[in-house]
Design an enzyme around this catalytic site. Structure first.
Site, mmCIF file in Angstrom:
data_model
loop_
_atom_site.group_PDB
_atom_site.id
_atom_site.type_symbol
_atom_site.label_atom_id
_atom_site.label_comp_id
_atom_site.label_asym_id
_atom_site.label_seq_id
_atom_site.Cartn_x
_atom_site.Cartn_y
_atom_site.Cartn_z
ATOM 1 N N ARG A 59 0.842 -1.206 0.000
ATOM 2 C CA ARG A 59 0.000 0.000 0.000
ATOM 3 C C ARG A 59 0.873 1.251 0.000
ATOM 4 O O ARG A 59 0.541 2.252 -0.621
ATOM 5 C CB ARG A 59 -0.945 -0.031 1.199
ATOM 6 C CG ARG A 59 -2.002 -1.133 1.081
ATOM 7 C CD ARG A 59 -3.028 -1.022 2.166
ATOM 8 N NE ARG A 59 -3.765 0.218 2.036
ATOM 9 C CZ ARG A 59 -4.218 0.908 3.074
ATOM 10 N NH1 ARG A 59 -3.987 0.469 4.293
ATOM 11 N NH2 ARG A 59 -4.900 2.012 2.893
ATOM 12 N N ASP A 94 -3.230 7.487 3.732
ATOM 13 C CA ASP A 94 -2.467 7.953 2.560
ATOM 14 C C ASP A 94 -1.993 9.384 2.816
ATOM 15 O O ASP A 94 -2.402 10.030 3.771
ATOM 16 C CB ASP A 94 -3.339 7.855 1.289
ATOM 17 C CG ASP A 94 -4.565 8.770 1.323
ATOM 18 O OD1 ASP A 94 -5.694 8.259 1.212
ATOM 19 O OD2 ASP A 94 -4.400 9.997 1.463
ATOM 20 N N HIS A 109 -5.729 7.739 12.299
ATOM 21 C CA HIS A 109 -5.468 6.299 12.191
ATOM 22 C C HIS A 109 -4.046 6.003 11.746
ATOM 23 O O HIS A 109 -3.746 4.876 11.337
ATOM 24 C CB HIS A 109 -6.460 5.649 11.213
ATOM 25 C CG HIS A 109 -7.870 5.600 11.760
ATOM 26 N ND1 HIS A 109 -8.961 5.369 10.968
ATOM 27 C CD2 HIS A 109 -8.353 5.793 13.014
ATOM 28 C CE1 HIS A 109 -10.054 5.382 11.711
ATOM 29 N NE2 HIS A 109 -9.723 5.652 12.956
ATOM 30 N N THR A 177 -16.975 9.001 4.229
ATOM 31 C CA THR A 177 -16.793 7.969 5.244
ATOM 32 C C THR A 177 -18.128 7.290 5.520
ATOM 33 O O THR A 177 -19.191 7.907 5.488
ATOM 34 C CB THR A 177 -16.185 8.549 6.547
ATOM 35 O OG1 THR A 177 -16.001 7.499 7.500
ATOM 36 C CG2 THR A 177 -17.049 9.636 7.136
#
Ligand code: APR
Length: 236
Positions: A59, A94, A109, A177
């Site tokens: 990722r 990201d 997070h 979200t």
């Protein structure tokens, strides 16, 4: 729009979807072929360390192949031009908000481009593969670096800062979200409790749509620039 000075913006995977990064609970419910709960937990890391490290290596590497979309760019413009308080709280790991230019930003997070040392707790920028057995730059330990990602069951970062911002917000905006994961899913209720206006921009109704004063359905790359334009025009 009048009377808005302090803004909190929550973003989720939907804001990065049009950049080509997968969301977590899309069709099929599998995330890159895995159940999220099987790959994003301390138990998974303990049980199958190389699988988890490799998953996040992939990722991390994929970030080089994607770029911010119009939603990230509009939020960065707002961050730059908004005279009041503004905080972007992203659930995303990201780096697209930063690459678009956002600065008043926190990753609750964690971040793909960061490592966490399990020996000394140091967090540091990281861009390579964790399977290489890189030493911790702070304590020198070997094989103790893990992805600086908040796994299920772990405490999200900067919750005190988030709670303070929500208590001061005149406007809470949620973008992309599903409202499936706490504590982020509860932010709208906190913001309302403190008197904020609440707006949701999402492709589909989320689990928390009921709690928003207003919900607009559509793609973030269209809704976010439109909303930022409205807000900045109303300020002038
Ligand atoms: N524009 C706007 N919204 C979109 C778009 C888009 N182009 N594409 C998808 N969405 C919406 C979906 O409708 C969905 O409601 O984005 C949301 C994505 O939901 P999830 O996949 O559940 O992602 P997110 O809400 O960010 O997940 C929260 O769960 O797995 C954990 O830690 C992980 O941060 C993640 C958290």
């Amino acid at each position: 729009m009048s009377g808005i000075h302090n803004i909190v913006i929550l973003t989720g995977a939907g804001v990065s979807a049009e950049s080509g990064l997968g969301t977590f609970r899309g069709p099929g419910g599998l995330w890159e072929g895995h159940r999220v709960e099987d790959i994003c937990t301390p138990e998974a890391l303990a049980r199958n360390r190389d699988l988890v490290l490799d998953f996040y290596d992939q990722r991390r590497a994929a970030l080089a192949t994607v770029k911010p979309n119009a939603a990230h760019e509009a939020l960065a413009r707002l961050d730059c031009e908004w005279p009041g308080e503004l905080l972007i709280v992203t659930q995303n790991v990201d780096d697209l908000h930063e690459r678009a230019g956002a600065t008043r930003l926190l990753h609750m997070h964690g971040e793909l481009m960061s490592s966490l040392c399990e020996a000394c707790g140091a967090r540091a920028g990281y861009g390579g593969s964790m399977l290489d057995g890189t030493l911790c730059g702070s304590c020198g330990a070997a094989d103790t670096l893990r992805p600086d990602i908040v796994f299920f069951g772990e405490m999200p970062y900067e919750m005190d800062r988030i709670d303070r911002a929500l208590s001061r917000a005149d406007l809470f905006l949620s973008i992309g979200t599903s409202g499936a994961v706490y504590p982020a899913a509860g932010f709208v209720r906190s913001a309302r409790h403190f008197g904020a206006q609440t707006l949701e921009l999402n492709l589909d109704p989320s689990e928390g749509s009921f709690f928003f004063h207003e919900s607009r359905m559509g793609a973030a790359s269209e809704l976010v620039p439109e909303w930022v334009g409205e807000l900045l025009a109303a300020r002038d």
